[in-house]
Write an enzyme that holds these catalytic residues in place. Structure first.
Site, short mmCIF file in Angstrom:
data_model
loop_
_atom_site.label_atom_id
_atom_site.label_comp_id
_atom_site.label_asym_id
_atom_site.label_seq_id
_atom_site.Cartn_x
_atom_site.Cartn_y
_atom_site.Cartn_z
N ARG A 55 0.54 -1.04 -0.32
CA ARG A 55 0.02 0.24 0.25
C ARG A 55 0.85 0.99 0.19
O ARG A 55 1.88 1.32 0.30
CB ARG A 55 -0.92 0.19 1.19
N TYR A 61 0.41 -17.64 -3.39
CA TYR A 61 -0.07 -17.48 -2.14
C TYR A 61 -0.22 -19.68 -2.09
O TYR A 61 -0.30 -20.65 -2.84
CB TYR A 61 -2.13 -18.18 -2.12
N HIS A 119 -0.68 -1.97 -4.47
CA HIS A 119 -0.19 -3.42 -5.67
C HIS A 119 -0.41 -2.06 -6.59
O HIS A 119 -0.47 -2.75 -7.88
CB HIS A 119 -0.64 -4.74 -5.37
N GLU A 150 5.28 -12.11 1.25
CA GLU A 150 5.52 -11.24 0.26
C GLU A 150 7.15 -10.12 0.40
O GLU A 150 6.67 -10.06 1.24
CB GLU A 150 4.52 -9.96 -0.27
N HIS A 157 3.35 -12.64 -5.30
CA HIS A 157 2.07 -12.68 -5.02
C HIS A 157 1.37 -14.67 -4.75
O HIS A 157 -0.01 -14.24 -4.30
CB HIS A 157 1.11 -11.21 -4.80
N GLN A 182 5.71 -9.46 4.21
CA GLN A 182 5.18 -9.10 4.32
C GLN A 182 3.69 -11.01 4.21
O GLN A 182 3.95 -11.21 3.51
CB GLN A 182 3.48 -8.99 2.73
C1 BGC Z 1 -2.16 -7.14 1.03
C2 BGC Z 1 -3.80 -7.63 1.55
C3 BGC Z 1 -4.53 -7.82 0.17
C4 BGC Z 1 -3.60 -8.67 -1.04
C5 BGC Z 1 -4.34 -9.49 -1.82
C6 BGC Z 1 -2.16 -8.49 0.67
O1 BGC Z 1 -0.34 -8.15 0.00
O2 BGC Z 1 -1.60 -7.23 1.98
O3 BGC Z 1 -4.39 -7.12 1.93
O4 BGC Z 1 -6.27 -8.24 0.64
O5 BGC Z 1 -2.43 -8.27 -0.70
O6 BGC Z 1 -5.03 -8.02 -2.45
#
Ligand code: BGC
Length: 331
Positions: free
Chosen positions: A66, A164, A91, A296, A162, A269
């Site tokens: 952010r 998962y 992002h 991340e 990103h 993150q």
């Molecule tokens: C953020 C989350 C967000 C997610 C998907 C993460 O890197 O910290 O707050 O919901 O990405 O957008």
């Protein structure tokens, strides 16, 4: 037209990278019983990556996480970004590099390099930037992700991946029983919009303490203001030490799959997938919240506006480089 590139080592570990968004779409590794598992969430149909806001497997850039109020000032000029997360930019907005088609620059059996040029003021950032990302799988069962970027003006450079992860397999349901260790003794508390306040807080004595292996779900719903703000873990941890080092480890006792993650970035993150909506994923399986976790690597969120954090500014003509590695073994 997008395409998927398969890379593999000689031990049978393999991954698929899509040119759309330079996205990691799958990552295959054998569990303790020799059964191959796909360890990352994603979609079968590349077009689904254009519509989502979960960023499955995405290469996020030019800036991960952010930026407060969607703006920053650099060299006396104010730059305005899209506000795509309440009042903030997340992002890099809805036109981030993960929604663009990347070019394959080089492809070998075990690696692929993709590149993308983003024009001056694209997404609102100054400078024309050429970015490259290389995915490679080593014989040590490590997936390395190397980023490189050059800009013709001073700008922000803060790329991340990103993915998962679910070490039980992407289709195995919630990952909250998987254990995590973070090499972080401090994290950056956030306000209600998930922007760091600037404080560096000790994890000791809080649910943020992952300095010893702990099930991700153990305290995720604890009465804690920080957890309330994120709907669970969605926080930036300062990785202890400097240079290339371990940032995290995670393990699934069901599959025996153990992941070690390394980076040279200042922070990571840890996002527990709290906002994943019920949806259909690869192979028609059902995903829901907390079915995957993200680690991340990054500069601290909003670092461009916050002098207490290491600066994410890339000087014109200089080269930004960063590396993150996810290495797998069986316990
Ligand atoms: C953020 C989350 C967000 C997610 C998907 C993460 O890197 O910290 O707050 O919901 O990405 O957008």
């Amino acid at each position: 037209m997008e395409r998927k590139v398969m890379i593999a080592n000689s031990k049978g570990m393999r991954a698929e990278v899509c040119t759309l968004g330079a996205t990691l779409v799958s990552l295959f590794f054998k569990d303790k019983n020799g059964v191959e598992k796909d360890l990352v969430l994603g979609y079968d149909n590349p077009a689904d990556y254009l519509n989502h806001t979960t960023y499955f497997g995405a290469t996020v850039g030019r800036n991960g996480n952010r930026i407060k109020n969607g703006k920053f000032t650099l060299n006396g000029t104010e730059y305005l970004l899209e506000k795509n997360d309440g009042e903030n930019n997340l992002h890099s907005g809805s036109k981030g590099l993960c929604y663009k088609e990347w070019e394959v620059e080089k492809e070998t059996e075990n690696s692929v390099t993709l590149s993308s040029v983003s024009k001056d003021l694209e997404q609102g950032f100054p400078g024309t930037m050429t970015a490259k990302v290389t995915y490679a799988i080593g014989e040590d069962n490590a997936l390395s992700i190397d980023y490189e970027a050059v800009s013709d003006k001073d700008t922000v450079a803060n790329f991340t991946n990103h993915s998962y992860f679910n070490l039980g397999g992407h289709d195995s349901g919630t990952m909250v029983n998987q254990k995590l260790k973070l090499y972080s003794s401090k994290f950056t508390p956030v306000d209600g919009t998930l922007i760091p306040t600037g404080e560096l807080r000790d994890v000791k004595g809080t649910p943020m303490d992952f300095t010893e292996f702990k099930a991700i779900g153990k305290e995720i719903d604890a009465e804690d203001e920080q957890l309330k703000f994120g709907g669970g873990y969605d926080h930036n941890f300062i990785v202890d030490g400097k240079g290339y080092r371990l940032m995290a480890e995670a393990v699934s006792e069901d599959t025996g799959i153990h992941m070690k993650a390394y980076t040279d970035a200042p922070a990571v993150q840890f996002y527990a997938g709290n906002f994943i909506k019920k949806q259909v994923g690869k192979g028609g399986c059902a995903y829901d919240d907390r079915h995957g976790f993200c680690l991340e690597s990054q500069y601290c969120p909003d670092a461009v506006n916050n002098p207490t954090f290491e600066s994410p500014i890339l000087k014109a003509g200089e080269t930004y480089r960063t590396r993150t590695v996810y290495q797998f073994s069986i316990d």
